[in-house]
Each structure stands twice: as structure tokens, then as C-alpha cells.
Design a protein around this motif. Structure first.
Motif, mmCIF file in Angstrom:
data_model
loop_
_atom_site.group_PDB
_atom_site.id
_atom_site.type_symbol
_atom_site.label_atom_id
_atom_site.label_comp_id
_atom_site.label_asym_id
_atom_site.label_seq_id
_atom_site.Cartn_x
_atom_site.Cartn_y
_atom_site.Cartn_z
ATOM 1 N N UNK A 138 0.834 -1.209 0.000
ATOM 2 C CA UNK A 138 0.000 0.000 0.000
ATOM 3 C C UNK A 138 0.866 1.254 0.000
ATOM 4 N N UNK A 139 1.964 1.234 0.764
ATOM 5 C CA UNK A 139 2.886 2.374 0.781
ATOM 6 C C UNK A 139 3.478 2.606 -0.606
ATOM 7 N N UNK A 140 3.969 1.548 -1.222
ATOM 8 C CA UNK A 140 4.582 1.684 -2.549
ATOM 9 C C UNK A 140 3.553 2.102 -3.596
ATOM 10 N N UNK A 141 2.353 1.571 -3.487
ATOM 11 C CA UNK A 141 1.293 1.931 -4.435
ATOM 12 C C UNK A 141 0.931 3.406 -4.313
ATOM 13 N N UNK A 142 0.857 3.892 -3.073
ATOM 14 C CA UNK A 142 0.399 5.255 -2.825
ATOM 15 C C UNK A 142 1.510 6.297 -2.959
ATOM 16 N N UNK A 143 2.718 5.943 -2.522
ATOM 17 C CA UNK A 143 3.777 6.947 -2.425
ATOM 18 C C UNK A 143 4.997 6.671 -3.300
ATOM 19 N N UNK A 144 5.074 5.492 -3.915
ATOM 20 C CA UNK A 144 6.261 5.136 -4.686
ATOM 21 C C UNK A 144 6.343 5.830 -6.030
ATOM 22 N N UNK A 274 11.409 13.850 5.702
ATOM 23 C CA UNK A 274 10.463 14.367 6.678
ATOM 24 C C UNK A 274 9.034 13.905 6.494
ATOM 25 N N UNK A 275 8.807 12.962 5.581
ATOM 26 C CA UNK A 275 7.440 12.504 5.290
ATOM 27 C C UNK A 275 7.105 11.167 5.963
ATOM 28 N N UNK A 280 3.390 6.801 7.495
ATOM 29 C CA UNK A 280 3.037 5.821 8.521
ATOM 30 C C UNK A 280 1.552 5.831 8.825
ATOM 31 N N UNK A 281 0.972 7.011 8.923
ATOM 32 C CA UNK A 281 -0.456 7.085 9.218
ATOM 33 C C UNK A 281 -1.290 6.514 8.084
ATOM 34 N N UNK A 282 -0.854 6.740 6.856
ATOM 35 C CA UNK A 282 -1.555 6.158 5.716
ATOM 36 C C UNK A 282 -1.422 4.658 5.673
ATOM 37 N N UNK A 283 -0.288 4.149 6.189
ATOM 38 C CA UNK A 283 -0.041 2.710 6.172
ATOM 39 C C UNK A 283 -0.783 1.983 7.281
ATOM 40 N N UNK A 284 -0.787 2.564 8.484
ATOM 41 C CA UNK A 284 -1.271 1.836 9.651
ATOM 42 C C UNK A 284 -2.787 1.766 9.754
ATOM 43 N N UNK A 285 -3.502 2.782 9.249
ATOM 44 C CA UNK A 285 -4.957 2.787 9.376
ATOM 45 C C UNK A 285 -5.608 1.548 8.788
ATOM 46 N N UNK A 286 -5.397 1.273 7.481
ATOM 47 C CA UNK A 286 -5.983 0.053 6.896
ATOM 48 C C UNK A 286 -5.473 -1.214 7.551
#
Length: 466
Positions: A138-144, A274-275, A280-286
Motif C-alpha cells: 500500500x505504501x509503494x502503491x500510494x507513495x512510490x 520528513x514525510x 506511517x499514518x496512511x499505512x497503519x490505518x488500513x
């Protein structure tokens, strides 16, 4: 699995949640369920019955043999049958089902499906829906970047490699992520990483090829802008896995790792310096709510084990199912599962309607409640099973260890309880509260406490003036 036909996966009894009817608690949400939900739920149930249940014994045998042959059980490769199951999931269009872009379901609609996956872990693995890979994908999909996705996300989505999330540190209270001490220092076209991590789940397994690493890029400025996340290939020089870490005395593939002057290309930075907290918040919620959904499935499995045990076991003149104390525990279990499931569905609805950030309090509530509920139910199940419940012939002790660990993973209970309390304390004191609390008028009448000057916060001072 005992009682299953090797070819069809059908047994003498229905397997847990693999039934046509929906959980009773979901009935009131029917207006929020799309035709696709019913289609996909039916498709997954068929996949599990036809392709997964018949292979569970094979998976267990292969896993045990590979662990026996490996230098250490945590170094054993995945059983070959898992690749077969993945291909079958892919053929049915079920790979990476946790991603909204793949399942095309709401958070609420995913909930009862995740419950099913919680009862059949092999299906979860086959569909590539296992943590920590799900959060990392999800992190890579959203922020990569496109290149980061090509190099790391694509093989993760295909199930060709696994990953780990390197956050927790042994020398600080990592439940407060601002304490994270690992450093990420710019050096020309690279970053130099130094740190000491532990309980990094999945890091030891041979299939793990990459870490998502949380570290500090600055010690100045706003505290929530001092951390960053980087993609760190596992085979870089300077990375040393010290040991596998144990859960209740049994070693698992949770690793303690030293990162010593690890040089990582600057192109591996995620989103920018600094992001880290934003990511982390985007990753941990789901991830947190998915854990809760699967935990409710485990609770159903525990209750099923009780029902199986008490209807075939006799003591003190009758079958256990006729004992009042047993019946009370069964009834209490159903009450607790129902309450937890409704709380989880409420959190899912909030996430759908307002987003995960706005739903953080509701998610914290279910993150505390679901593991607590399940753990208590598992404890009762073990008690009812007696010595059998803690033996290697039963899955109950493994489930207990897993769920107890979950009360620490993704934030310990106290962190989530603090989130809930802070939200409650935002409410202003009310006349109702003052009336119910009551006031001793004799304090003011006789004035014997006028010299006392308590040191209290603003909110407490406001309450004292009522």
C-alpha cells in the motif's frame, strides 16, 4: 484437516464462516452492500472450499519437512504448494485482494471477507493478503515513484518476493514513534543508514528481499517532520540479522537487525525527507482494521472449537454441552463476538464515509477491543479443552500466542486507549455530568478548604468553576 474429503474439501460439517448466509450483524448494513460484494464473497468461499481446504494437510506436511531440513526453522523456504495455491488464486482474479483497486469493495464490504481469511490463513497467504507485505505494498502503491513500483511493488504483487517493515527499536519506547533513533543521513547521491531494529516480522525468511525503513533524517524542526521512510534492499552491505526473536519462548521469523553505515541510493527515499509520519499514518490505518477483521474470524474459530468439544465430551454424568457453566460461556462468547463485530463494522463505515484519518478513534476502539475479546475467548476455549488445548494436537495455543502478540503490534493497547481518551476529553463538561456527579455544598458552606490551591490543568480548572 480431519473430516475433509481430499478431492472436494467437503467435510461432515460446514467449515466455519464458509456459509451462504451473512453474519447476522451484517444484515443491518445490507443497504451498503453492492452486488459485487455478494459475487466476490461467493467466489472466495468457492476458492477456499475447492482449492485451499484440500491442500491444507499438504501445506502442513511440506512446511514441517522444510523446517526440519533447514539450518533453523525460520530459514525454511515457503512450501511449494503455496505457489500452486497462489496460481489458483491468480486464475480466479483473487490475488492482492486487500487492495481497493483489486477487490473494488468498500472497507465495510471487505470486513466479512477478511473474517473468513482470518479462519483460513492459507487462503490469506495464497491471495497475497498477509502483513507486513500488505502495508508495504500500500505504501509503494500510494507513495512510490514509477521506478520504485517497477523494481519492488510489481514483484511483491506477483508474490515473487516478500518484504518487512523496519520500525521498532529495542533501546527506546517505539510505541511513541517520535523516539525512533535510527538515522538517515544524506551523503552525496546516497543516504547512510544506521540503526538497531527488532521484532521486524518476516525479515528472516528467505523470500524477504526488501525493507521499508523508518529513521530520523533530522533532529531539528517540528517533531513530526524529522523522520523519513526509505526502501532498503535486504542484501546491502552493513545489514546484519543478529537473531530470530521468540514469542512466548518459541522463535519465529521476527528479526533483530543492525544497520551499520548502510549506503542506500537517494532514489530509494519515499515521498521525500520528513514525510515518514505522513506515510506511517496512511499505512497503519488500513492495516489495523484488517487485523481486527481477521481477529474476529479467529474468535469464530475458537467458538466453533468449543462447540465441537462440548458436544462430544462427557464428564460428571453428562455431555459437557449440558453443563450450565459451559452454556454460559458459549452465550457470553456469542455476545462478545457480536459486540466486537458491530464495533468493527462501525469503524469500517466511518473509514468509508470520512477516510481513515477521521476514523482513527473508531479504529483505535476496535484495535483494542477485538484482540481483547478474542484472547479471552481463546483462553476459555483452552480451559474447556483441558490439557488438549495446550498440546501440539490443538491449534488453540498457537492462536492464543498470535492474538496476544497482536495486542502489541501496530501500537499497544495503551496507545489506542490514549487516542480514545483524548477524543473524549475534547468534549466540554455538561450540566448532565455535573448533576450526576453531584456537589457537596457543605464544602463551600463551612469554608475549611479555602487555603488549598491545587495545581491542575486548564480543563480541570474549568470543571472546578462549575
Amino acid at each position: 484437516m480431519a473430516g475433509l474429503d481430499a478431492k472436494t474439501g467437503k467435510g461432515h460439517h460446514e467449515f466455519g464462516l464458509l456459509k451462504d448466509e451473512l453474519p447476522r450483524e451484517l444484515e443491518m448494513f445490507k443497504g451498503r452492500l453492492s452486488p459485487r460484494f455478494f459475487e466476490m464473497r461467493k467466489k472466495i468461499i468457492s476458492f477456499i472450499k475447492e482449492d485451499i481446504l484440500p491442500e491444507m494437510d499438504t501445506y502442513a506436511r511440506q512446511k514441517a519437512q522444510l523446517e526440519k531440513e533447514a539450518e533453523h526453522s525460520t530459514l525454511a523456504p515457503e512450501p511449494p504448494i503455496l505457489k500452486v495455491c497462489r496460481e489458483k488464486a491468480r486464475a480466479r482474479g483473487l490475488m492482492n485482494f486487500f487492495l481497493p483497486e483489486v477487490c473494488k469493495l468498500t472497507v465495510l464490504e471487505y470486513s466479512p471477507i477478511a473474517e473468513i481469511l482470518g479462519t483460513v490463513p492459507l487462503a490469506n497467504y495464497a491471495m497475497n493478503c498477509s502483513a507486513p507485505d500488505t502495508g508495504n505494498m500500500e505504501v509503494l502503491e500510494r507513495y512510490g515513484t514509477p521506478e520504485q513500483k517497477r523494481q519492488w511493488l510489481e514483484p511483491l504483487l506477483e508474490g515473487k518476493i516478500r518484504s518487512a517493515f523496519a520500525m521498532t527499536e529495542p533501546g527506546v519506547a517505539s510505541s511513541d514513534a517520535t523516539n525512533i533513533c535510527s538515522t538517515i543521513t544524506r551523503d552525496g547521491s546516497d543516504y547512510i543508514i544506521n540503526g538497531h531494529k527488532w521484532y521486524i516480522s518476516g525479515a528472516i525468511r528467505p523470500e524477504c528481499k526488501v525493507f521499508i525503513f523508518l529513521g530520523r533524517n533530522s533532529f531539528e524542526g517540528p517533531i513530526h517532520r524529522q523522520h523519513s521512510m526509505m526502501i532498503v534492499p535486504k542484501d546491502l552491505p552493513g545489514i546484519k540479522i543478529l537473531r530470530p526473536l521468540a514469542v512466548f519462548g518459541h522463535e519465529h521469523d521476527h528479526a533483530e537487525i543492525i544497520f551499520d553505515n548502510v549506503r542506500v541510493p537517494a532514489a530509494n527515499m519515499l515521498l521525500g525527507e520528513g514525510k515518514g509520519f505522513e506515510i506511517a499514518q496512511g499505512r497503519l490505518g488500513p492495516g489495523r482494521i484488517h487485523h481486527c477483521m481477521r481477529t474476529i474470524g479467529v474468535a469464530e474459530a475458537a467458538l466453533d472449537s468449543i462447540l465441537f468439544r462440548v458436544q462430544g465430551r462427557h464428564a460428571f454424568g453428562s455431555v459437557l454441552a449440558k453443563k450450565d457453566t459451559i452454556r454460559q460461556q458459549i452465550a457470553e462468547a456469542r455476545l462478545d463476538i457480536t459486540k466486537s463485530r458491530l464495533l468493527c463494522y462501525m469503524a469500517a463505515c466511518e473509514a468509508d464515509d470520512k477516510g481513515f484519518k477521521a476514523a482513527r478513534t473508531a479504529i483505535s476502539m476496535t484495535k483494542v477491543d477485538a484482540p481483547r475479546m478474542c484472547l479471552a475467548l481463546l483462553d476459555n476455549a483452552i480451559q474447556i479443552h483441558g490439557a488438549h488445548g495446550i498440546s501440539q494436537d490443538s491449534h488453540l495455543s498457537d492462536l492464543f500466542a498470535n492474538i496476544r502478540t497482536l495486542r502489541v503490534a501496530d501500537g499497544p493497547d495503551i496507545v489506542h486507549l490514549n487516542t480514545i481518551a483524548k477524543e473524549e476529553l475534547k468534549r466540554k463538561p455538561t450540566t448532565l455530568g455535573m448533576t450526576v456527579s453531584g456537589i457537596n455544598t457543605n464544602i463551600e458552606k463551612y469554608g475549611k478548604f479555602k487555603h488549598h490551591k491545587p495545581i491542575i490543568g486548564k480543563r480541570g480548572a474549568m470543571i472546578s468553576r462549575l
